[in-house]
Design an enzyme around this catalytic site. Sequence first.
Site, PDB file in Angstrom:
ATOM      1  N   SER A  88       0.802  -1.220   0.000  1.00 16.72           N
ATOM      2  CA  SER A  88       0.000   0.000   0.000  1.00 16.72           C
ATOM      3  C   SER A  88       0.839   1.276   0.000  1.00 16.72           C
ATOM      4  O   SER A  88       1.654   1.484  -0.888  1.00 16.72           O
ATOM      5  CB  SER A  88      -0.931  -0.074   1.208  1.00 16.72           C
ATOM      6  N   ASP A 111      -1.725   1.532  -3.493  1.00 15.28           N
ATOM      7  CA  ASP A 111      -2.496   0.432  -4.081  1.00 15.28           C
ATOM      8  C   ASP A 111      -3.925   0.871  -4.391  1.00 15.28           C
ATOM      9  O   ASP A 111      -4.805   0.049  -4.641  1.00 15.28           O
ATOM     10  CB  ASP A 111      -2.480  -0.815  -3.192  1.00 15.28           C
ATOM     11  N   ASP A 133      -6.472   2.040  -2.711  1.00 19.04           N
ATOM     12  CA  ASP A 133      -7.701   1.795  -1.946  1.00 19.04           C
ATOM     13  C   ASP A 133      -8.085   3.004  -1.100  1.00 19.04           C
ATOM     14  O   ASP A 133      -9.107   2.999  -0.435  1.00 19.04           O
ATOM     15  CB  ASP A 133      -7.632   0.504  -1.099  1.00 19.04           C
ATOM     16  N   GLU A 178     -12.891   5.745   6.847  1.00 19.98           N
ATOM     17  CA  GLU A 178     -11.896   6.118   7.842  1.00 19.98           C
ATOM     18  C   GLU A 178     -11.377   7.490   7.442  1.00 19.98           C
ATOM     19  O   GLU A 178     -11.372   7.842   6.259  1.00 19.98           O
ATOM     20  CB  GLU A 178     -10.740   5.115   7.847  1.00 19.98           C
ATOM     21  N   ARG A 190      -3.374   4.978  20.757  1.00 16.01           N
ATOM     22  CA  ARG A 190      -3.543   3.560  20.434  1.00 16.01           C
ATOM     23  C   ARG A 190      -2.275   3.002  19.777  1.00 16.01           C
ATOM     24  O   ARG A 190      -1.537   3.748  19.118  1.00 16.01           O
ATOM     25  CB  ARG A 190      -4.758   3.325  19.516  1.00 16.01           C
ATOM     26  N   PRO A 191      -2.021   1.718  20.008  1.00 15.78           N
ATOM     27  CA  PRO A 191      -0.853   1.122  19.348  1.00 15.78           C
ATOM     28  C   PRO A 191      -1.181   0.888  17.885  1.00 15.78           C
ATOM     29  O   PRO A 191      -2.284   0.441  17.565  1.00 15.78           O
ATOM     30  CB  PRO A 191      -0.696  -0.225  20.076  1.00 15.78           C
ATOM     31  N   SER A 192      -0.247   1.195  16.994  1.00 16.51           N
ATOM     32  CA  SER A 192      -0.489   0.942  15.572  1.00 16.51           C
ATOM     33  C   SER A 192      -0.575  -0.564  15.344  1.00 16.51           C
ATOM     34  O   SER A 192       0.140  -1.341  15.968  1.00 16.51           O
ATOM     35  CB  SER A 192       0.661   1.529  14.765  1.00 16.51           C
ATOM     36  N   GLY A 193      -1.429  -0.953  14.417  1.00 15.53           N
ATOM     37  CA  GLY A 193      -1.517  -2.364  14.054  1.00 15.53           C
ATOM     38  C   GLY A 193      -0.588  -2.690  12.894  1.00 15.53           C
ATOM     39  O   GLY A 193      -0.466  -3.841  12.503  1.00 15.53           O
ATOM     40  N   THR A 194       0.049  -1.692  12.323  1.00 14.79           N
ATOM     41  CA  THR A 194       0.874  -1.936  11.136  1.00 14.79           C
ATOM     42  C   THR A 194       2.342  -1.542  11.308  1.00 14.79           C
ATOM     43  O   THR A 194       3.175  -1.906  10.498  1.00 14.79           O
ATOM     44  CB  THR A 194       0.333  -1.148   9.924  1.00 14.79           C
TER      45      THR A 194
HETATM   46  C1  16G Z   1      -4.485  -0.572   7.533  1.00 18.37           C
HETATM   47  C2  16G Z   1      -5.971  -0.718   7.397  1.00 18.37           C
HETATM   48  C3  16G Z   1      -6.668   0.597   7.638  1.00 18.37           C
HETATM   49  C4  16G Z   1      -6.262   1.174   8.966  1.00 18.37           C
HETATM   50  C5  16G Z   1      -4.771   1.235   9.090  1.00 18.37           C
HETATM   51  C6  16G Z   1      -4.407   1.566  10.504  1.00 18.37           C
HETATM   52  C7  16G Z   1      -7.139  -2.113   5.830  1.00 18.37           C
HETATM   53  C8  16G Z   1      -7.373  -2.437   4.400  1.00 18.37           C
HETATM   54  N1  16G Z   1      -6.283  -1.156   6.056  1.00 18.37           N
HETATM   55  O1  16G Z   1      -3.968   0.255   6.550  1.00 18.37           O
HETATM   56  O2  16G Z   1      -8.038   0.357   7.632  1.00 18.37           O
HETATM   57  O3  16G Z   1      -6.770   2.469   9.129  1.00 18.37           O
HETATM   58  O4  16G Z   1      -4.217  -0.046   8.806  1.00 18.37           O
HETATM   59  O5  16G Z   1      -3.035   1.537  10.619  1.00 18.37           O
HETATM   60  O6  16G Z   1      -7.710  -2.701   6.730  1.00 18.37           O
HETATM   61  P1  16G Z   1      -2.367   1.705  12.033  1.00 18.37           P
HETATM   62  O7  16G Z   1      -2.900   0.587  12.903  1.00 18.37           O
HETATM   63  O8  16G Z   1      -0.917   1.631  11.748  1.00 18.37           O
HETATM   64  O9  16G Z   1      -2.777   3.037  12.537  1.00 18.37           O
HETATM   65 MG    MG Z   2      -3.777   1.226   0.607  1.00 15.75          MG
END
Ligand code: 16G
Ligand code: MG
Length: 561
Positions: free
Chosen positions: A63, A289, A291, A392, A520-524
């Site tokens: 992405s 990507d 989206d 979002e 919040r903790p990032s999920g990514t």
């Molecule tokens: C991902 C998620 C998005 C979310 C973001 C949060 C999908 C397709 N994408 O990009 O929805 O807002 O993670 O990221 O689910 P973060 O947890 O690092 O803040």
């Molecule tokens: Mg994307």
Amino acid sequence: MFNDKIIAEIEKWKPSSSFSYGTAGFRARANLLPPVVFRCGILAAARALSVPCVCVGLMITASHNPPEDNGVKLIEPNGSMLNENWEIIASRLINSHNPKEVLEELCIQENISLVLDNKSSPRPAVYIGHDTRSSSEPLARIVESAVELIGLKCKCFGTVTTPQLHYFVKVANEEGLQANKENYFQRLSIGWDTLSQYAFGSSTLQEDKIVRIVDCANGVGAEAMANLIAYTNMQNVYCVNTGNGELNQFCGADFIQKNAVFPNVSSDGFDLNSISSDASVHFCSLDGDADRLVYFIPVEQGITCWKSLSGQRVRVLEGDRMSVLAALVIKKLLDVLQVKISIGVIQTAYANGASTAFLKNLGKPVQVECVPTGVKHLEKAAKKYDIGIYWEANGHGTILFAENTVSLLRETIEQNSAEQTKKAALCLLALSSIANQATGDGICNFILAEALLKFMGWQHLASWESLYDDLPNCYKALNVRHKELIKTTDQERTLLSPESVSKVIKRFSDSKPSYRFLVRPSGTEDVVRLYGEGPSVDELNDMMKELEIAVLQACGSSDHK
Ligand code: 16G
Ligand code: MG
């Protein structure tokens, strides 16, 4: 169940570090990914065998992340994101030193058998797509070899946007339709034509005075936009960052939304000087990507060269504004239809408080809900309504129409209803074919936003912006050692721990209740995200600084390791 050759192959592909299937699948530096995508290929095949379906999907993309990263995510047969139980299995299988054990368990649980038999299924069971990263194609080939090892076939779509692949999977399974780009763009074009005929006919808008400039983040969106323009014959659309520069570098929706500055524009042959001074320019930006999509307005007007624009402040029309625009138009159309249809608008805690207040004020039948970050949560909540609008703030979202709603609209058109009623039903049906029904889609949302603005008779983005004033707000990402210490509740709106940080927030909310903070903790990524909003920028900045210090103390800064 499966033979030793399969296990021997899978054991060869051992990831060198540990991975977890997050909100966006697996993400990492591309060189770490071959074993991950191989095992994901096995998993995709297993998923395809576990339910009666035509296919599942597998997308290779990272992405908006840097070009040297990549990622993989699986798509359910209905076109949505991977089921949560399978997310857990995915993380286990990828990290396991004993994949045989994980697969055995999976085969028993799902009552499937992974047998090596090339003749067992001639149909392509895994649809594969990838973005424009140089690592993407080779990773897609690895996936193919994994799926074929199980005896299933793949259909590789090559370079596609993530939402296109979601769409292909959905229509192949649910509508038995030929899933391809042509069909995807035709649907958009039909929607646009219908609206042009029934919604914009009496518009006083000067179409030739609108100039639409789309920043494609140097990613897959560039090809998709070129196709969109060709199929819909939409006028005055110009794409920049179509691949001459680096993917996502100082451009794209994520960069714009987080930094609120104008993107860098690599020379794409479009001359800003060619825009006449009385034109209204619609700037927007896709992510890598495609989206996500956000619109933006340069703070300083009248600058006529890309170089001097890049880095200038912009006002971002975040995803919340799309929800508001969609809710306004849909409510108007439903007023004409006079039918009982529920509309849900789903947001996350990042939605600007002013947008939430505006939406709540719209009243019945619009209901507003807040859910945790991540598309899967928004999508799930949106599906509870006859029409579910979700976005979002970062620009990811769509409008979902329940099957019953679509049937009702079709009946209204077929019945002997009044002309106005028929028109309203046709327009809503057109919106349902423009908005991607599988997942949020930057390309669809571009044409959707332009259609909705036109419907409202708004030539300038400023008309859209002037619906309400965003509360001043501030984002921060903090590099910490222990993001797992952060625990939240109430859709991430309330911090439970660490106590030292929640005490700071409690003190703020006692003394200044018009401010709101989100930790919040990032999920990514390995960061903790802070968000704050409130009436005064200066006060907000001071409070954010204090909060930042408290979080760094509690979770340990990782900036000076
Ligand atoms: C991902 C998620 C998005 C979310 C973001 C949060 C999908 C397709 N994408 O990009 O929805 O807002 O993670 O990221 O689910 P973060 O947890 O690092 O803040
Ligand atoms: Mg994307």
